[in-house]
Write a protein that holds these residues in place. Structure first.
Motif, short mmCIF file in Angstrom:
data_model
loop_
_atom_site.label_atom_id
_atom_site.label_comp_id
_atom_site.label_asym_id
_atom_site.label_seq_id
_atom_site.Cartn_x
_atom_site.Cartn_y
_atom_site.Cartn_z
N ILE A 223 -11.19 11.75 -0.96
CA ILE A 223 -9.92 11.32 -1.54
C ILE A 223 -10.16 10.40 -2.74
O ILE A 223 -11.02 9.52 -2.71
CB ILE A 223 -9.07 10.59 -0.48
CG1 ILE A 223 -8.68 11.55 0.63
CG2 ILE A 223 -7.84 9.97 -1.10
CD1 ILE A 223 -7.96 10.89 1.78
N THR A 224 -9.39 10.60 -3.77
CA THR A 224 -9.40 9.68 -4.91
C THR A 224 -8.14 8.81 -4.83
O THR A 224 -7.02 9.32 -4.78
CB THR A 224 -9.40 10.46 -6.24
OG1 THR A 224 -8.27 11.31 -6.29
CG2 THR A 224 -10.66 11.28 -6.38
N TRP A 225 -8.33 7.51 -4.79
CA TRP A 225 -7.19 6.60 -4.62
C TRP A 225 -6.39 6.50 -5.92
O TRP A 225 -5.17 6.60 -5.91
CB TRP A 225 -7.69 5.22 -4.19
CG TRP A 225 -8.39 5.25 -2.88
CD1 TRP A 225 -9.74 5.23 -2.66
CD2 TRP A 225 -7.79 5.36 -1.58
NE1 TRP A 225 -10.01 5.30 -1.32
CE2 TRP A 225 -8.84 5.38 -0.63
CE3 TRP A 225 -6.48 5.43 -1.13
CZ2 TRP A 225 -8.60 5.48 0.74
CZ3 TRP A 225 -6.24 5.52 0.23
CH2 TRP A 225 -7.30 5.54 1.15
N VAL A 226 -7.09 6.31 -7.02
CA VAL A 226 -6.42 6.20 -8.32
C VAL A 226 -6.60 7.53 -9.06
O VAL A 226 -7.70 8.08 -9.08
CB VAL A 226 -7.01 5.05 -9.15
CG1 VAL A 226 -6.31 4.94 -10.51
CG2 VAL A 226 -6.91 3.73 -8.39
N PHE B 168 0.80 -1.23 0.00
CA PHE B 168 0.00 0.00 0.00
C PHE B 168 0.84 1.28 0.00
O PHE B 168 0.56 2.20 -0.79
CB PHE B 168 -0.96 0.00 1.19
CG PHE B 168 -1.78 1.27 1.29
CD1 PHE B 168 -2.86 1.46 0.44
CD2 PHE B 168 -1.45 2.25 2.20
CE1 PHE B 168 -3.61 2.63 0.51
CE2 PHE B 168 -2.19 3.43 2.28
CZ PHE B 168 -3.28 3.61 1.43
N LYS C 70 -0.68 12.41 -9.74
CA LYS C 70 -1.78 13.34 -9.50
C LYS C 70 -1.30 14.78 -9.57
O LYS C 70 -0.11 15.07 -9.37
CB LYS C 70 -2.41 13.09 -8.11
CG LYS C 70 -3.10 11.76 -7.95
CD LYS C 70 -3.66 11.63 -6.55
CE LYS C 70 -4.37 10.30 -6.34
NZ LYS C 70 -4.91 10.16 -4.97
N TRP D 295 0.58 3.94 -2.98
CA TRP D 295 0.10 5.29 -2.68
C TRP D 295 1.10 6.34 -3.19
O TRP D 295 0.70 7.37 -3.75
CB TRP D 295 -0.12 5.45 -1.18
CG TRP D 295 -0.59 6.83 -0.80
CD1 TRP D 295 0.11 7.78 -0.12
CD2 TRP D 295 -1.87 7.41 -1.09
NE1 TRP D 295 -0.64 8.92 0.03
CE2 TRP D 295 -1.86 8.71 -0.56
CE3 TRP D 295 -3.00 6.94 -1.74
CZ2 TRP D 295 -2.96 9.56 -0.67
CZ3 TRP D 295 -4.10 7.78 -1.85
CH2 TRP D 295 -4.06 9.07 -1.32
N ASP E 279 -7.52 10.35 -11.52
CA ASP E 279 -8.50 10.42 -12.61
C ASP E 279 -7.84 10.74 -13.95
O ASP E 279 -8.21 10.18 -14.98
CB ASP E 279 -9.56 11.49 -12.29
CG ASP E 279 -10.39 11.12 -11.07
OD1 ASP E 279 -10.53 9.91 -10.79
OD2 ASP E 279 -10.90 12.04 -10.40
N LYS F 58 -11.52 16.53 -1.81
CA LYS F 58 -12.33 15.75 -0.88
C LYS F 58 -13.60 15.32 -1.60
O LYS F 58 -14.25 16.15 -2.24
CB LYS F 58 -12.68 16.59 0.34
CG LYS F 58 -11.49 17.03 1.16
CD LYS F 58 -10.82 15.85 1.84
CE LYS F 58 -9.62 16.33 2.69
NZ LYS F 58 -10.01 17.15 3.82
N PHE G 8 0.69 6.44 -7.03
CA PHE G 8 -0.52 7.15 -7.45
C PHE G 8 -0.40 8.65 -7.18
O PHE G 8 -0.84 9.47 -7.99
CB PHE G 8 -1.74 6.59 -6.71
CG PHE G 8 -2.10 5.18 -7.11
CD1 PHE G 8 -1.76 4.69 -8.37
CD2 PHE G 8 -2.76 4.33 -6.24
CE1 PHE G 8 -2.07 3.39 -8.75
CE2 PHE G 8 -3.08 3.04 -6.61
CZ PHE G 8 -2.74 2.57 -7.87
N THR G 9 0.22 9.01 -6.05
CA THR G 9 0.39 10.43 -5.74
C THR G 9 1.29 11.11 -6.76
O THR G 9 1.07 12.27 -7.12
CB THR G 9 0.99 10.59 -4.33
OG1 THR G 9 0.13 9.98 -3.36
CG2 THR G 9 1.17 12.06 -3.97
#
Length: 285
Positions: A54-57, A33, A44, A37, A59, A52, A40-41
Motif C-alpha cells: 500500500i502507498t499511503w501518499v 487518520f 489516487k 486516508w 505518487d 501492493k 489521499f484515496t
C-alpha cells in the motif's frame, strides 16, 4: 504515575516525551487518520489504490476523480438539497429550542426537573426505533418526497441537545438585565431576543452547528422518506456511485471530501465561538 514516558521498547523516539503529549498525539492521529486516508484515496488512481504494498501518499496525485464525481452523478444537486434541508431544520431547531430553553431557565414550571430528565431520555432513543412511526406520520400527512419530510424530523431530533445547551447559557444571564430591558419598554419576547440571545451567542452557535451537522450527515431518514431523484441528499447520493459489482473508491472518496468541505469550513469560521460554547456550557452545567 509519572507525567513523563520513561521507556517505550521499540519506540526510542518517544523516550522522555510527556505522557500527556503522547496521548494527545494518539488522539489526534486517531481522529485525523480517516479523513486523511479519504483525502489521499481521492487523489489516487484505481490502479494505485489496489497496488501492493500500500502507498499511503499518492505518487502521482490526480484530480480526475473529482471531475468524475461531478459528472457521474448530480453532486451539486445533492449538495444543494443537503444544504437547504440542514439550513432550514437548523433555523427551526434554534427557534423552538430558544423558546423551550428560555421557559425552562426563567419560568417557574412545575416539574421542571422531570421535563429536563425527559429531554435527556428522549435524546438517547436509537433512530432506527423511530423510523417506522415517523414514516407513518409523514405518509399520513402526505409529506413523503418533500423537504419537509426531513426538515420536521431533523428539527425534532436535534431539539433535546440544543435545548439542553441553551438552558445552561440562559440560566447564567442575570435576570436584572432582562428586567432593565423591560423597564425600558421591551416585552419579555423582546428582552429574550435583544438581551438573552445575544449574550448567549456562543451557546447559540454551538447548538446551531450541532443541529446543522446532524442534519447534514443523516442517512437513514433521507433514504427512507425521499425516493425522488431530485430530492436526494448528499449521504444518499454518494451511495449511487457504486456499481453492481464495482466500488470506485477514489471517486466515492472525492465525493466524500466535497461533502466534508462545507462542514469543515463552518467549523473553522465559528471555531472560537463553538469552543467557547462547549467549554462554557460544561462549566455552567
Amino acid at each position: 504515575m509519572s507525567a513523563r514516558a520513561t521507556a517505550f521498547p521499540g519506540l526510542p523516539f518517544l523516550s522522555g516525551m510527556p505522557l500527556r503529549l503522547i496521548v494527545g498525539l494518539i488522539l489526534v492521529v486517531n481522529g485525523m487518520f480517516p479523513a486523511l486516508w479519504i483525502l489521499f484515496t481521492s487523489l489516487k488512481t484505481e490502479a494505485e489504490l489496489t497496488r501492493k504494498p500500500i502507498t499511503w501518499v499518492p505518487d502521482d496525485p490526480t484530480f480526475q476523480n473529482y471531475v468524475q464525481a461531478f459528472t457521474d452523478q448530480p453532486l451539486l444537486l445533492f449538495l444543494f438539497n443537503s444544504f437547504m434541508v440542514a439550513l432550514l431544520s437548523t433555523a427551526a431547531t434554534l427557534l423552538v429550542s430558544t423558546f423551550a430553553a428560555y421557559a425552562l431557565a426563567r419560568l417557574s414550571l412545575r416539574g421542571r426537573d422531570l421535563i429536563l430528565s425527559a429531554i435527556i431520555a428522549v435524546s438517547t432513543f436509537p433512530l432506527v426505533t423511530l423510523l417506522v412511526p415517523l414514516f407513518e406520520i409523514m405518509r399520513s400527512l402526505g409529506l413523503l418526497n418533500t423537504w419537509l419530510a426531513l426538515i420536521l424530523p431533523y428539527t425534532v431530533l436535534s431539539l433535546p441537545v440544543c435545548t439542553l445547551v441553551l438552558v445552561s447559557f440562559f440560566e447564567a444571564i442575570p435576570r436584572d438585565l432582562e428586567n432593565a430591558a423591560m423597564v425600558d419598554g421591551c416585552t419579555r419576547i423582546g428582552s429574550l431576543f435583544r438581551v438573552v440571545v445575544p449574550l448567549s451567542a456562543p451557546g447559540v452557535f454551538t447548538a446551531g452547528i450541532l443541529a446543522f451537522v446532524n442534519a447534514w450527515d443523516e442517512f437513514l431518514l433521507a433514504l427512507s422518506f425521499n425516493s425522488s431523484p431530485q430530492l436526494r441528499t448528499l449521504p444518499v447520493g454518494i451511495t449511487l456511485y457504486q456499481g453492481e459489482f464495482a466500488f470506485p473508491w477514489p471517486v466515492i472518496s472525492a465525493a466524500l471530501v466535497v461533502g466534508i468541505v462545507p462542514v469543515a469550513v463552518l467549523i473553522v469560521l465559528f471555531q472560537e465561538r463553538v469552543v467557547s460554547g462547549l467549554t462554557s456550557g460544561g462549566i455552567k452545567g
